[in-house]
Design a protein around this motif. Structure first.
Motif, PDB file in Angstrom:
ATOM      1  N   LYS A   1       0.808  -1.220   0.000  1.00 18.93           N
ATOM      2  CA  LYS A   1       0.000   0.000   0.000  1.00 18.93           C
ATOM      3  C   LYS A   1       0.841   1.270   0.000  1.00 18.93           C
ATOM      4  O   LYS A   1       0.311   2.366   0.163  1.00 18.93           O
ATOM      5  N   GLY A   2       2.146   1.130  -0.178  1.00 18.93           N
ATOM      6  CA  GLY A   2       3.002   2.303  -0.066  1.00 18.93           C
ATOM      7  C   GLY A   2       3.104   2.730   1.380  1.00 18.93           C
ATOM      8  O   GLY A   2       3.112   1.894   2.288  1.00 18.93           O
ATOM      9  N   ARG A   3       3.152   4.034   1.620  1.00 15.69           N
ATOM     10  CA  ARG A   3       3.246   4.521   3.003  1.00 15.69           C
ATOM     11  C   ARG A   3       1.944   4.256   3.744  1.00 15.69           C
ATOM     12  O   ARG A   3       0.852   4.580   3.276  1.00 15.69           O
ATOM     13  N   ILE A   4       2.080   3.652   4.926  1.00 14.16           N
ATOM     14  CA  ILE A   4       0.907   3.262   5.704  1.00 14.16           C
ATOM     15  C   ILE A   4       1.256   3.315   7.186  1.00 14.16           C
ATOM     16  O   ILE A   4       2.372   2.985   7.587  1.00 14.16           O
ATOM     17  N   ALA A   5       0.291   3.751   7.993  1.00  6.04           N
ATOM     18  CA  ALA A   5       0.447   3.738   9.444  1.00  6.04           C
ATOM     19  C   ALA A   5      -0.182   2.455   9.980  1.00  6.04           C
ATOM     20  O   ALA A   5      -1.353   2.175   9.717  1.00  6.04           O
ATOM     21  N   CYS A   6       0.590   1.669  10.693  1.00  4.39           N
ATOM     22  CA  CYS A   6       0.128   0.389  11.230  1.00  4.39           C
ATOM     23  C   CYS A   6      -0.126   0.524  12.731  1.00  4.39           C
ATOM     24  O   CYS A   6       0.625   1.209  13.438  1.00  4.39           O
ATOM     25  N   VAL A   7      -1.163  -0.149  13.212  1.00  2.00           N
ATOM     26  CA  VAL A   7      -1.483  -0.158  14.637  1.00  2.00           C
ATOM     27  C   VAL A   7      -1.712  -1.602  15.068  1.00  2.00           C
ATOM     28  O   VAL A   7      -2.646  -2.256  14.608  1.00  2.00           O
ATOM     29  N   ASP A   8      -0.841  -2.096  15.939  1.00  2.00           N
ATOM     30  CA  ASP A   8      -0.954  -3.441  16.494  1.00  2.00           C
ATOM     31  C   ASP A   8      -1.604  -3.310  17.869  1.00  2.00           C
ATOM     32  O   ASP A   8      -0.964  -2.897  18.832  1.00  2.00           O
ATOM     33  N   LEU A   9      -2.895  -3.645  17.951  1.00  5.14           N
ATOM     34  CA  LEU A   9      -3.625  -3.500  19.206  1.00  5.14           C
ATOM     35  C   LEU A   9      -3.111  -4.445  20.281  1.00  5.14           C
ATOM     36  O   LEU A   9      -3.115  -4.106  21.467  1.00  5.14           O
ATOM     37  N   THR A  10      -2.686  -5.629  19.888  1.00  4.19           N
ATOM     38  CA  THR A  10      -2.230  -6.629  20.853  1.00  4.19           C
ATOM     39  C   THR A  10      -1.011  -6.137  21.620  1.00  4.19           C
ATOM     40  O   THR A  10      -0.922  -6.299  22.845  1.00  4.19           O
ATOM     41  N   LEU A  11      -0.063  -5.535  20.901  1.00  3.65           N
ATOM     42  CA  LEU A  11       1.163  -5.031  21.526  1.00  3.65           C
ATOM     43  C   LEU A  11       1.092  -3.543  21.836  1.00  3.65           C
ATOM     44  O   LEU A  11       2.055  -2.987  22.384  1.00  3.65           O
ATOM     45  N   GLN A  12      -0.029  -2.885  21.476  1.00  2.45           N
ATOM     46  CA  GLN A  12      -0.169  -1.449  21.703  1.00  2.45           C
ATOM     47  C   GLN A  12       1.028  -0.687  21.112  1.00  2.45           C
ATOM     48  O   GLN A  12       1.657   0.145  21.773  1.00  2.45           O
ATOM     49  N   LEU A  13       1.307  -1.008  19.856  1.00  2.00           N
ATOM     50  CA  LEU A  13       2.397  -0.371  19.123  1.00  2.00           C
ATOM     51  C   LEU A  13       1.873   0.176  17.800  1.00  2.00           C
ATOM     52  O   LEU A  13       0.941  -0.364  17.216  1.00  2.00           O
ATOM     53  N   SER A  14       2.508   1.237  17.341  1.00  2.00           N
ATOM     54  CA  SER A  14       2.209   1.765  16.018  1.00  2.00           C
ATOM     55  C   SER A  14       3.510   2.151  15.341  1.00  2.00           C
ATOM     56  O   SER A  14       4.516   2.450  16.004  1.00  2.00           O
ATOM     57  N   TRP A  15       3.490   2.148  14.020  1.00  2.00           N
ATOM     58  CA  TRP A  15       4.660   2.554  13.244  1.00  2.00           C
ATOM     59  C   TRP A  15       4.190   2.951  11.857  1.00  2.00           C
ATOM     60  O   TRP A  15       3.056   2.692  11.451  1.00  2.00           O
ATOM     61  N   ILE A  16       5.087   3.599  11.133  1.00  2.00           N
ATOM     62  CA  ILE A  16       4.819   3.966   9.742  1.00  2.00           C
ATOM     63  C   ILE A  16       5.825   3.240   8.870  1.00  2.00           C
ATOM     64  O   ILE A  16       7.022   3.240   9.157  1.00  2.00           O
ATOM     65  N   GLN A  17       5.327   2.604   7.820  1.00  2.00           N
ATOM     66  CA  GLN A  17       6.202   1.885   6.891  1.00  2.00           C
ATOM     67  C   GLN A  17       5.874   2.285   5.461  1.00  2.00           C
ATOM     68  O   GLN A  17       4.791   2.808   5.179  1.00  2.00           O
ATOM     69  N   ASP A  18       6.820   2.042   4.601  1.00  9.79           N
ATOM     70  CA  ASP A  18       6.616   2.286   3.166  1.00  9.79           C
ATOM     71  C   ASP A  18       7.045   1.010   2.463  1.00  9.79           C
ATOM     72  O   ASP A  18       8.235   0.721   2.354  1.00  9.79           O
ATOM     73  N   GLY A  19       6.055   0.224   2.037  1.00 10.71           N
ATOM     74  CA  GLY A  19       6.367  -1.123   1.576  1.00 10.71           C
ATOM     75  C   GLY A  19       6.873  -1.919   2.767  1.00 10.71           C
ATOM     76  O   GLY A  19       6.249  -1.944   3.828  1.00 10.71           O
ATOM     77  N   SER A  20       8.030  -2.529   2.623  1.00 10.80           N
ATOM     78  CA  SER A  20       8.626  -3.278   3.730  1.00 10.80           C
ATOM     79  C   SER A  20       9.631  -2.445   4.517  1.00 10.80           C
ATOM     80  O   SER A  20      10.235  -2.932   5.476  1.00 10.80           O
ATOM     81  N   ARG A  21       9.779  -1.183   4.157  1.00 14.63           N
ATOM     82  CA  ARG A  21      10.765  -0.305   4.820  1.00 14.63           C
ATOM     83  C   ARG A  21      10.121   0.425   5.993  1.00 14.63           C
ATOM     84  O   ARG A  21       9.081   1.063   5.852  1.00 14.63           O
ATOM     85  N   LEU A  22      10.763   0.316   7.140  1.00 10.69           N
ATOM     86  CA  LEU A  22      10.283   1.012   8.325  1.00 10.69           C
ATOM     87  C   LEU A  22      10.663   2.488   8.224  1.00 10.69           C
ATOM     88  O   LEU A  22      11.831   2.838   8.096  1.00 10.69           O
ATOM     89  N   VAL A  23       9.660   3.360   8.293  1.00 12.16           N
ATOM     90  CA  VAL A  23       9.887   4.802   8.181  1.00 12.16           C
ATOM     91  C   VAL A  23      10.015   5.457   9.551  1.00 12.16           C
ATOM     92  O   VAL A  23      10.874   6.299   9.780  1.00 12.16           O
ATOM     93  N   TYR A  24       9.157   5.056  10.486  1.00 10.49           N
ATOM     94  CA  TYR A  24       9.185   5.634  11.836  1.00 10.49           C
ATOM     95  C   TYR A  24       8.565   4.662  12.834  1.00 10.49           C
ATOM     96  O   TYR A  24       7.573   4.025  12.563  1.00 10.49           O
ATOM     97  N   GLY A  25       9.193   4.598  14.017  1.00  6.82           N
ATOM     98  CA  GLY A  25       8.682   3.737  15.080  1.00  6.82           C
ATOM     99  C   GLY A  25       9.467   2.447  15.201  1.00  6.82           C
ATOM    100  O   GLY A  25      10.565   2.327  14.663  1.00  6.82           O
ATOM    101  N   PRO A  26       8.872   1.459  15.890  1.00 10.05           N
ATOM    102  CA  PRO A  26       7.537   1.482  16.491  1.00 10.05           C
ATOM    103  C   PRO A  26       7.482   2.331  17.753  1.00 10.05           C
ATOM    104  O   PRO A  26       8.489   2.491  18.448  1.00 10.05           O
ATOM    105  N   VAL A  27       6.297   2.859  18.047  1.00 11.99           N
ATOM    106  CA  VAL A  27       6.097   3.678  19.235  1.00 11.99           C
ATOM    107  C   VAL A  27       4.921   3.125  20.035  1.00 11.99           C
ATOM    108  O   VAL A  27       3.970   2.584  19.470  1.00 11.99           O
TER     109      VAL A  27
END
Length: 231
Positions: A113-139
């Motif tokens: 999806k290109g750049r996307i903000a991900c939210v993992d509710l189980t771990l209460q983490l979020s990050w931004i990725q672009d394809g498989s590249r981590l752009v920011y986070g996880p926080v």
């Protein structure tokens, strides 16, 4: 319910904070409660987490250390008891730390999806990725509590308000980026580990919310998955 924004914009179902208003506004906490002399069921685990001698016995120093942790993260009752809520927060912190810089190791957040903000509710983490590249986070983030779950699935940011004000909860929601029926990324003036959670929004530190604001825009994809512990 409706929430009218600072500049008159109306957002249906805007979510807010579960924590008491005084905490949300960053005001001084109430006078510290007395320390308990009772050891809790998670005494040894809590002692280890805090770097205390691991003996399973509650000392005055143990209680003060546990109470300081509870006060920092808004855990109540804040009497220095090593109970399930306190250990739950610590255990989540440990799990978040173990993720390192590979938050999407499972591949659950889409990489097509290109750049996307991900939210993992189980771990209460979020990050931004672009394809498989981590752009920011996880926080670390603070999502919806039981009964007010942050809804899962693929979404898009549809409205942004850098200085949003919730008339529903009478609190500021800076750097708000709304992505699903009023649920939004925004900063909070309290610990992101403060239980039990929000009314559905994805709460972040000011630093992280500012970064998300700079990296995302209207139309950016957001993907939410998993299930918040205890919800």
């Amino acid at each position: 319910m409706r929430d009218i924004g600072r500049r008159g914009a109306v957002v249906l179902g805007v979510t807010g904070l579960v924590a008491p208003l005084t905490l949300a506004l960053g005001t001084a906490p109430a006078q510290a409660a007395s320390c308990t002399t009772q050891a809790g069921p998670y005494q040894k685990k809590v002692e280890k987490f805090l770097g205390r001698p691991v003996d399973g016995r509650q000392s005055a120093a143990d209680c003060k250390a546990i109470q300081a942790f509870q006060n920092k993260h808004g855990i109540t009752p804040n009497i220095g008891y090593a109970g399930p809520v306190t250990w739950g927060v610590m255990d989540l912190m440990n799990k978040q730390k173990a993720v390192g810089k590979k938050p999407n190791k499972s591949g659950k957040c889409p990489v097509n999806k290109g750049r996307i903000a991900c939210v993992d509710l189980t771990l209460q983490l979020s990050w931004i990725q672009d394809g498989s590249r981590l752009v920011y986070g996880p926080v670390p983030v603070r999502t919806g509590r039981k009964g007010y779950a942050t809804r899962t699935g693929l979404k898009k940011i549809y409205w942004r308000d850098v200085d949003h004000y919730s008339t529903l909860y009478n609190v500021r929601m800076p750097y708000s980026q709304f992505f699903d029926g009023g649920q939004a990324f925004h900063s909070v003036g309290l610990s992101v580990w403060n239980p039990p959670g929000s009314h559905g929004c994805v709460n972040m530190t000011t630093k992280d919310a500012k970064k998300y604001w700079s990296l995302l825009k209207k139309g950016s994809n957001v993907f939410v998955y998993g299930r918040k512990p205890g919800s």
